[in-house]
Design a protein around this motif. Sequence first.
Motif, PDB file in Angstrom:
ATOM      1  N   HIS A  33       0.834  -1.202   0.000  1.00 61.24           N
ATOM      2  CA  HIS A  33       0.000   0.000   0.000  1.00 61.24           C
ATOM      3  C   HIS A  33       0.871   1.255   0.000  1.00 61.24           C
ATOM      4  CE1 HIS A  33       0.887  -0.288   4.332  1.00 61.24           C
ATOM      5  NE2 HIS A  33       0.721   1.016   4.325  1.00 61.24           N
ATOM      6  N   THR A  34       0.248   2.366  -0.315  1.00 58.53           N
ATOM      7  CA  THR A  34       0.944   3.644  -0.311  1.00 58.53           C
ATOM      8  C   THR A  34       0.065   4.666   0.406  1.00 58.53           C
ATOM      9  OG1 THR A  34       2.043   3.176  -2.395  1.00 58.53           O
ATOM     10  CG2 THR A  34       1.827   5.495  -1.827  1.00 58.53           C
ATOM     11  N   VAL A  35       0.690   5.480   1.247  1.00 56.27           N
ATOM     12  CA  VAL A  35      -0.030   6.599   1.866  1.00 56.27           C
ATOM     13  C   VAL A  35       0.679   7.878   1.427  1.00 56.27           C
ATOM     14  CG1 VAL A  35      -0.851   7.652   4.014  1.00 56.27           C
ATOM     15  CG2 VAL A  35      -0.466   5.178   3.910  1.00 56.27           C
ATOM     16  N   LEU A  36      -0.047   8.808   0.828  1.00 57.03           N
ATOM     17  CA  LEU A  36       0.537  10.077   0.396  1.00 57.03           C
ATOM     18  C   LEU A  36      -0.205  11.217   1.088  1.00 57.03           C
ATOM     19  CD1 LEU A  36       0.835   9.679  -3.492  1.00 57.03           C
ATOM     20  CD2 LEU A  36       2.647   9.430  -1.785  1.00 57.03           C
ATOM     21  N   VAL A  37       0.544  12.216   1.545  1.00 55.15           N
ATOM     22  CA  VAL A  37      -0.088  13.418   2.096  1.00 55.15           C
ATOM     23  C   VAL A  37       0.263  14.563   1.148  1.00 55.15           C
ATOM     24  CG1 VAL A  37      -0.304  14.944   4.088  1.00 55.15           C
ATOM     25  CG2 VAL A  37       0.227  12.511   4.427  1.00 55.15           C
ATOM     26  N   SER A  38      -0.765  15.178   0.560  1.00 56.15           N
ATOM     27  CA  SER A  38      -0.492  16.241  -0.411  1.00 56.15           C
ATOM     28  C   SER A  38      -0.112  17.522   0.330  1.00 56.15           C
ATOM     29  CB  SER A  38      -1.718  16.476  -1.283  1.00 56.15           C
ATOM     30  OG  SER A  38      -2.693  17.196  -0.554  1.00 56.15           O
ATOM     31  N   LYS A  39       0.392  18.511  -0.416  1.00 52.90           N
ATOM     32  CA  LYS A  39       0.801  19.800   0.191  1.00 52.90           C
ATOM     33  C   LYS A  39      -0.367  20.437   0.935  1.00 52.90           C
ATOM     34  CE  LYS A  39       5.123  21.040  -1.126  1.00 52.90           C
ATOM     35  NZ  LYS A  39       5.488  20.063  -2.123  1.00 52.90           N
ATOM     36  N   SER A  40      -1.576  20.197   0.430  1.00 51.86           N
ATOM     37  CA  SER A  40      -2.741  20.809   1.076  1.00 51.86           C
ATOM     38  C   SER A  40      -3.283  19.953   2.209  1.00 51.86           C
ATOM     39  CB  SER A  40      -3.831  21.009   0.031  1.00 51.86           C
ATOM     40  OG  SER A  40      -4.184  19.745  -0.461  1.00 51.86           O
ATOM     41  N   GLY A  41      -2.648  18.802   2.457  1.00 51.83           N
ATOM     42  CA  GLY A  41      -3.057  17.973   3.593  1.00 51.83           C
ATOM     43  C   GLY A  41      -4.038  16.874   3.266  1.00 51.83           C
ATOM     44  N   LEU A  42      -4.326  16.632   1.977  1.00 47.08           N
ATOM     45  CA  LEU A  42      -5.205  15.493   1.653  1.00 47.08           C
ATOM     46  C   LEU A  42      -4.406  14.205   1.824  1.00 47.08           C
ATOM     47  CD1 LEU A  42      -7.891  14.355   0.513  1.00 47.08           C
ATOM     48  CD2 LEU A  42      -6.819  14.431  -1.753  1.00 47.08           C
ATOM     49  N   VAL A  43      -4.947  13.303   2.644  1.00 48.58           N
ATOM     50  CA  VAL A  43      -4.265  12.026   2.888  1.00 48.58           C
ATOM     51  C   VAL A  43      -4.900  10.986   1.965  1.00 48.58           C
ATOM     52  CG1 VAL A  43      -3.700  10.271   4.617  1.00 48.58           C
ATOM     53  CG2 VAL A  43      -3.937  12.674   5.301  1.00 48.58           C
ATOM     54  N   THR A  44      -4.095  10.381   1.113  1.00 50.26           N
ATOM     55  CA  THR A  44      -4.614   9.352   0.200  1.00 50.26           C
ATOM     56  C   THR A  44      -3.962   8.022   0.541  1.00 50.26           C
ATOM     57  OG1 THR A  44      -4.964  10.956  -1.573  1.00 50.26           O
ATOM     58  CG2 THR A  44      -4.780   8.641  -2.228  1.00 50.26           C
ATOM     59  N   VAL A  45      -4.784   6.990   0.660  1.00 57.70           N
ATOM     60  CA  VAL A  45      -4.251   5.643   0.922  1.00 57.70           C
ATOM     61  C   VAL A  45      -4.882   4.682  -0.078  1.00 57.70           C
ATOM     62  CG1 VAL A  45      -5.972   5.322   2.773  1.00 57.70           C
ATOM     63  CG2 VAL A  45      -4.053   3.732   2.581  1.00 57.70           C
ATOM     64  N   THR A  46      -4.028   3.901  -0.714  1.00 56.33           N
ATOM     65  CA  THR A  46      -4.559   2.881  -1.624  1.00 56.33           C
ATOM     66  C   THR A  46      -3.535   1.763  -1.791  1.00 56.33           C
ATOM     67  OG1 THR A  46      -5.809   2.564  -3.677  1.00 56.33           O
ATOM     68  CG2 THR A  46      -3.823   3.902  -3.831  1.00 56.33           C
TER      69      THR A  46
END
Length: 532
Positions: A367-380
Amino acid sequence: MTLASPPLATLRSALMAQLTAPARFDVVVIGGGATGLGVALDAAARGFSVALVESHDFAKGTSSRATKLVHGGVRYLAQGNIALVREALHERTTLLHNAPHLAQPLAFVMPSYKLLDTPFYGIGLKMYDALAGKAGLGPTEFLGRNKTLQYLPTVQAQGLKGGVKYWDGQFDDARLALVLARTAAAHGAVVVNYCAATGLLHEDGKVAGVHCEDRETGAKITLRAGCVVNATGVWVDAFRQQDGEATGRVAKPMVAPSQGVHIVVDREFLPGDHAMLVPKTADGRVLFAVPWLGKVILGTTDTPREDLAREPRPFKEEVEFILSESARYLSRAPTRADVKSVWVGLRPLVKPQDDDGGNTKGISREHTVLVSKSGLVTVTGGKWTTYRAMAEDVLDKCFDAHLLQPRKPGTTSTLRLVGAGVAVDAQRPKISDAPGLHAYGTEQPIVQTLPGGDRWLGGGVTEGMVRFAARFEYARTVEDVLARRSRLLFLDARLAATLAPAVAAILQEETGVDPQTDAFVALAQLYVTLPA
Ligand SMILES: Cc1cc2nc3c(=O)[nH]c(=O)nc-3n(C[C@H](O)[C@H](O)[C@H](O)COP(=O)(O)OP(=O)(O)OC[C@H]3O[C@@H](n4cnc5c(N)ncnc54)[C@H](O)[C@@H]3O)c2cc1C
């Protein structure tokens, strides 16, 4: 068996009122599959205020369409991904312990037709045992021809040399998702299906919440949140793109969807208690034949697919591949006429940088968890088996990014899910047995005391189960009941269609809304239609 505490009612008007009441949640999760529900439960169990919105039904996406294995992933071992296998083996044990009514050990046999296959695969599986360590479910065994035939009575006997037996687990994926939703709700989370996230709320360049729409009434709601988690599976890139557009950045797509097809046939094709794994089919893929809820699941495939259909349909070659490979390894070959249901899921595989998504078999299942510059946390990415560890990872990333104030450590490794008894009953029916009340675990007596608790409608469904689904399991439509509370659509789609009117009448009495019977009958037709 221990007595269950009274179940929480899932009255929709009350849920919608809870969703709109607070000025702000600590965490809003978008997506009610394994990943999002795992995050909601982890955060709620740590004491955060949590809302989760699911645009369709819980597990309507990929999370009801798995091969149903709680596994370390034998084939990932072959790819040399030791860390992934070790983590998954650990999580396997955790899940079997925390939801014994829905996840249990299952013995697998790999038949060998070449003399060297037994030692070759056997040594690999001994490594699997070693990696599991104390989390092992039973030792790998080298089998002679007779023992292999005893465990797999319908395996192709011609040319059979022997086999290897090893242990993994199996589960009911959609029911586990529901139990996660209900356990999260029991810890204070507001968990709502048929409520779509329609956009992100940005303030001062930061994600500050989610705009939603109640899909039953059309009502628009804005949920404000300290932290927004995008857990929408293969659909994550839509929100990442929107986030990028709002903040003037380009978000490259991260998901390479890959379709997997399963075919269900009667149990007579694989009687007995053992599943079969063919480690290397004609084109190098693995093939599983898994006894599940009284039927046998055959699958699966791994085909890149870009259109993110809600009900993806199989390609002709995929069906032919499964049937022809099954025919090579089973003494009686299943034909198109034997198919009781065919269903397709989309794996949210995470693309390596600059990958064109053309070869999904080679893409990591991590899996990958990314936090964008604006703070959106995406996990997939990841897999069902590791949903709990993925959720802990998401929470850690939220703390690191200062989206949430760290609180107590995660508690889900020992948190028993709704319906899990304290004592494991050795006499309990297995998940491979025909469906019935045992899937409700400690809540079985509650289901039985509802009106029609012992009135069987067919296919392992009672009137009481339908009422339970409406009152306590968020069911709104016939599909919700017959696809995910009961799994009849996945087991025998024709039989499921015949039950639709009876289920609809009970559901309508309970909810007062249109249970969408015709839509379900059309869907059931799709599940028995093979590509010409
Ligand atoms: C063929 C196949 C076999 C597999 N077999 C196994 C197995 O045996 N064992 C195993 O461990 N794993 C298995 N997996 C992997 C596992 O099923 C997935 O990793 C897991 O289900 C992914 O869950 P998810 O929550 O990320 O995605 P999903 O289950 O797809 O959930 C995402 C949710 O987001 C919702 N959503 C989308 N857009 C919105 C919106 N705008 N607003 C609100 N909600 C939205 C969707 O409706 C969906 O319910 C398999 C996968 C496939 C495809």
